[in-house]
Design a protein around this motif. Structure first.
Motif, PDB file in Angstrom:
ATOM      1  N   ARG A 154       0.845  -1.191   0.000  1.00  0.00           N
ATOM      2  CA  ARG A 154       0.000   0.000   0.000  1.00  0.00           C
ATOM      3  C   ARG A 154       0.884   1.246   0.000  1.00  0.00           C
ATOM      4  N   VAL A 155       0.470   2.228  -0.726  1.00  0.00           N
ATOM      5  CA  VAL A 155       1.139   3.523  -0.752  1.00  0.00           C
ATOM      6  C   VAL A 155       0.070   4.593  -0.609  1.00  0.00           C
ATOM      7  N   TRP A 156       0.130   5.304   0.525  1.00  0.00           N
ATOM      8  CA  TRP A 156      -0.849   6.365   0.810  1.00  0.00           C
ATOM      9  C   TRP A 156      -2.275   5.837   0.677  1.00  0.00           C
ATOM     10  N   TYR A 157      -2.530   4.731   1.412  1.00  0.00           N
ATOM     11  CA  TYR A 157      -3.858   4.123   1.476  1.00  0.00           C
ATOM     12  C   TYR A 157      -4.342   3.626   0.117  1.00  0.00           C
ATOM     13  N   ARG A 158      -3.441   3.395  -0.793  1.00  0.00           N
ATOM     14  CA  ARG A 158      -3.832   2.902  -2.117  1.00  0.00           C
ATOM     15  C   ARG A 158      -3.090   1.593  -2.383  1.00  0.00           C
ATOM     16  N   ASN A 159      -3.830   0.575  -2.761  1.00  0.00           N
ATOM     17  CA  ASN A 159      -3.229  -0.719  -3.069  1.00  0.00           C
ATOM     18  C   ASN A 159      -2.471  -0.644  -4.391  1.00  0.00           C
ATOM     19  N   CYS A 160      -1.216  -1.114  -4.353  1.00  0.00           N
ATOM     20  CA  CYS A 160      -0.412  -1.113  -5.575  1.00  0.00           C
ATOM     21  C   CYS A 160       0.014  -2.518  -5.975  1.00  0.00           C
ATOM     22  N   GLY A 161      -0.653  -3.543  -5.428  1.00  0.00           N
ATOM     23  CA  GLY A 161      -0.365  -4.916  -5.825  1.00  0.00           C
ATOM     24  C   GLY A 161       0.063  -5.780  -4.654  1.00  0.00           C
ATOM     25  N   SER A 220       3.394  -5.939  -7.368  1.00  0.00           N
ATOM     26  CA  SER A 220       3.151  -4.523  -7.135  1.00  0.00           C
ATOM     27  C   SER A 220       3.751  -3.698  -8.268  1.00  0.00           C
ATOM     28  N   SER A 221       3.551  -2.416  -8.168  1.00  0.00           N
ATOM     29  CA  SER A 221       4.063  -1.491  -9.187  1.00  0.00           C
ATOM     30  C   SER A 221       5.397  -0.878  -8.802  1.00  0.00           C
ATOM     31  N   ARG A 222       6.057  -1.440  -7.779  1.00  0.00           N
ATOM     32  CA  ARG A 222       7.335  -0.924  -7.326  1.00  0.00           C
ATOM     33  C   ARG A 222       8.356  -2.049  -7.268  1.00  0.00           C
ATOM     34  N   CYS A 223       9.633  -1.669  -7.314  1.00  0.00           N
ATOM     35  CA  CYS A 223      10.710  -2.654  -7.169  1.00  0.00           C
ATOM     36  C   CYS A 223      10.835  -3.067  -5.701  1.00  0.00           C
ATOM     37  N   VAL A 224      11.100  -4.327  -5.485  1.00  0.00           N
ATOM     38  CA  VAL A 224      11.282  -4.856  -4.138  1.00  0.00           C
ATOM     39  C   VAL A 224      12.662  -5.498  -4.054  1.00  0.00           C
ATOM     40  N   GLU A 225      13.174  -5.614  -2.832  1.00  0.00           N
ATOM     41  CA  GLU A 225      14.512  -6.169  -2.601  1.00  0.00           C
ATOM     42  C   GLU A 225      14.406  -7.380  -1.683  1.00  0.00           C
ATOM     43  N   PRO A 226      14.701  -8.589  -2.187  1.00  0.00           N
ATOM     44  CA  PRO A 226      14.663  -9.774  -1.320  1.00  0.00           C
ATOM     45  C   PRO A 226      15.985  -9.951  -0.568  1.00  0.00           C
ATOM     46  N   LYS A 227      15.891 -10.537   0.591  1.00  0.00           N
ATOM     47  CA  LYS A 227      17.078 -10.881   1.359  1.00  0.00           C
ATOM     48  C   LYS A 227      16.709 -11.928   2.399  1.00  0.00           C
ATOM     49  N   ALA A 228      17.744 -12.599   2.922  1.00  0.00           N
ATOM     50  CA  ALA A 228      17.574 -13.613   3.964  1.00  0.00           C
ATOM     51  C   ALA A 228      18.641 -13.384   5.017  1.00  0.00           C
ATOM     52  N   LEU A 268      15.699 -18.451  10.549  1.00  0.00           N
ATOM     53  CA  LEU A 268      16.041 -17.983   9.210  1.00  0.00           C
ATOM     54  C   LEU A 268      14.876 -17.158   8.697  1.00  0.00           C
ATOM     55  N   LYS A 269      15.116 -15.887   8.453  1.00  0.00           N
ATOM     56  CA  LYS A 269      14.078 -14.978   7.978  1.00  0.00           C
ATOM     57  C   LYS A 269      14.314 -14.689   6.490  1.00  0.00           C
ATOM     58  N   VAL A 270      13.319 -14.966   5.687  1.00  0.00           N
ATOM     59  CA  VAL A 270      13.344 -14.640   4.262  1.00  0.00           C
ATOM     60  C   VAL A 270      12.380 -13.484   4.068  1.00  0.00           C
ATOM     61  N   CYS A 271      12.917 -12.315   3.687  1.00  0.00           N
ATOM     62  CA  CYS A 271      12.132 -11.086   3.706  1.00  0.00           C
ATOM     63  C   CYS A 271      12.158 -10.384   2.344  1.00  0.00           C
ATOM     64  N   VAL A 272      11.211  -9.473   2.203  1.00  0.00           N
ATOM     65  CA  VAL A 272      11.118  -8.610   1.032  1.00  0.00           C
ATOM     66  C   VAL A 272      10.898  -7.189   1.526  1.00  0.00           C
ATOM     67  N   THR A 312       6.061   0.715   2.573  1.00  0.00           N
ATOM     68  CA  THR A 312       5.239  -0.113   3.443  1.00  0.00           C
ATOM     69  C   THR A 312       6.155  -0.963   4.315  1.00  0.00           C
ATOM     70  N   SER A 313       5.546  -1.687   5.251  1.00  0.00           N
ATOM     71  CA  SER A 313       6.348  -2.498   6.168  1.00  0.00           C
ATOM     72  C   SER A 313       6.921  -3.714   5.454  1.00  0.00           C
ATOM     73  N   LYS A 314       7.898  -4.342   6.090  1.00  0.00           N
ATOM     74  CA  LYS A 314       8.631  -5.457   5.507  1.00  0.00           C
ATOM     75  C   LYS A 314       7.786  -6.732   5.568  1.00  0.00           C
ATOM     76  N   LEU A 315       7.900  -7.549   4.531  1.00  0.00           N
ATOM     77  CA  LEU A 315       7.246  -8.856   4.487  1.00  0.00           C
ATOM     78  C   LEU A 315       8.290  -9.917   4.824  1.00  0.00           C
ATOM     79  N   CYS A 316       8.080 -10.667   5.917  1.00  0.00           N
ATOM     80  CA  CYS A 316       9.058 -11.646   6.395  1.00  0.00           C
ATOM     81  C   CYS A 316       8.398 -13.000   6.603  1.00  0.00           C
ATOM     82  N   LEU A 317       9.127 -14.043   6.200  1.00  0.00           N
ATOM     83  CA  LEU A 317       8.729 -15.429   6.426  1.00  0.00           C
ATOM     84  C   LEU A 317       9.766 -16.062   7.338  1.00  0.00           C
TER      85      LEU A 317
END
Length: 408
Positions: free
Chosen positions: A177-184, A213-221, A284-288, A293-298
């Protein structure tokens, strides 16, 4: 500074199998060593006593506000005893003093750790698990001379168990979400071969990052260590990152796949799972990282063991994601020494051997090899004895020619 003219040195030395290497013990082991006492003159001694102890202790302080103008401090502490052993090294039977001459004296000691499971030694910010030996020297009309030396206890954690060999996997998604708008929607799926590892091993991470989403994301572990301290029903935690693995940026409406990206475990302490007031866990955390927005972690749980994977276990762990793990065959007895093969004479009689070793007749030579079945010639060599082993090359000329060809 108080001068002690009678005692020059008092120290504890543990018996170690390796020179200049501190010993490491586990439950049921025998702790042995000696107390070294060096005197500058004739000294009267009441007793020399040894006390071995082991405790897990936690302590921290929190400041709380009770209102706009008042505040108070709350202390939290607790302890668990794991070892309590006393031993008298020197004491007269009638309670009188013992006179020791000037020079060096040795007093050996030995005691067994409890058979029940102990807890691995640990040093943390809000608590510790320590084991030590304390020696007290009592003399008439003199202060008590004390010396204390710690030793390490490591409880073995064998990762070659079904629970720790089981693969770990999971999936998690999130709406960016970006400014209360869903971007994917962004999702992450990850899997590792097993739950138990030892320091120094490499964890192959299989993951898929789907960026809708409509933005670039960065994966890491990354691997995290969580220290948990418990006292009076309250919990205090300390998180730290052990090692990090970064991936390439994933563009909008794209997908990135990790086919076993390696993340190596640095030297860290083993997991502490059996203590009531102190826990040490790894994840082991696999995150994006999604901008805006906040980080997505598994989270995939890990256990740091002390006994590494057996050679047989490495194959089972690699296929554990494809089939169910069955370790019943590991419990089968394997002989320590294989039986020797039978002698050639016990299989083939002397008559058969002489008959097969006889030279072929003129009509049975190999000139007509294409006119007869090839299997017939194989049968002729079926009962021939194997060649005698020798360190000497039977074809030295052929070997020299082959070496020259290889160097060309």
């Amino acid at each position: 500074m108080i001068l002690d003219f009678g005692v020059r040195n008092l120290r504890v030395v543990f018996d170690s199998p390796e020179l200049n290497s501190p010993p490491v013990y586990s439950s049921g082991d025998v702790v042995s060593g000696k107390v070294l006492l060096e005197l500058t003159g004739e000294t009267k001694v009441h007793s020399l006593k040894l006390h071995a102890e082991g405790f897990a202790r936690v302590h921290w302080t929190e400041s709380r506000s009770a209102g706009a103008s008042s505040a108070y401090t709350q202390n939290y502490s607790d302890e668990v005893e794991y070892l309590n052993h006393r031993e008298v090294l020197l004491q007269a039977d009638n309670g009188d003093v013992t006179v020791l001459q000037s020079g060096k004296h040795e007093f050996p000691f030995s005691f067994q750790l409890p058979e029940e499971t102990l807890v691995t030694s640990f040093e943390g910010k809000y608590g510790s698990i320590r084991y030590w030996v304390k020696v007290k020297l009592h003399r008439p009309w003199a202060t008590v001379r004390k010396v204390k030396k710690e030793f390490t206890v490591i409880e073995p954690i064998d990762i070659n168990t079904p629970a720790l060999l089981a693969p770990q996997a999971g999936t998690k998604d999130k709406m960016a979400r970006v400014w209360y708008r869903n971007c994917g929607q962004v999702s992450v799926t990850a899997k590792i071969d097993r739950k138990g590892y030892t320091p120094g091993e490499v964890i192959p991470v299989f993951a898929e990052f789907d960026n809708g989403s409509s933005r670039c994301v960065e994966p890491k572990a990354f691997i995290t260590q969580t220290q948990t301290f418990i006292a009076r029903g309250t919990m205090k935690q300390k998180h730290s990152v052990v090692v990090t693995l970064r991936g390439d940026r994933v563009g909008p409406r794209c997908r990135e796949t990790w086919h076993g990206r390696a993340i190596k475990i640095p030297p860290v302490g083993p997991s502490v799972l059996q203590c009531r007031i102190i826990k040490v866990a790894y994840t082991l955390k696999v995150c994006v990282n999604v901008p805006g927005t906040s980080k997505l972690c598994l989270d995939l749980p890990l256990v740091m063991g002390t006994i590494p994977l057996h050679p047989f276990g490495s194959r089972t762990s690699s296929v554990s994601s494809q089939c169910s793990l069955n370790l019943e065959w590991l419990r089968m007895g394997i002989p320590e020494q294989p039986e020797p093969p039978p002698d050639y004479s016990a299989i083939v009689s002397d008559e058969e051997a002489e008959q097969n070793m006889a030279p072929p007749s003129a009509e049975d030579d190999f000139t007509g090899v294409l006119q007869r079945p090839y299997f017939a010639y194989i049968q002729e060599f079926r009962f021939r004895p194997p060649p005698v082993y020798s360190e000497v090359d039977p074809n030295p000329q052929f070997s020299s020619i082959r070496r020259r060809c290889m160097t060309c």
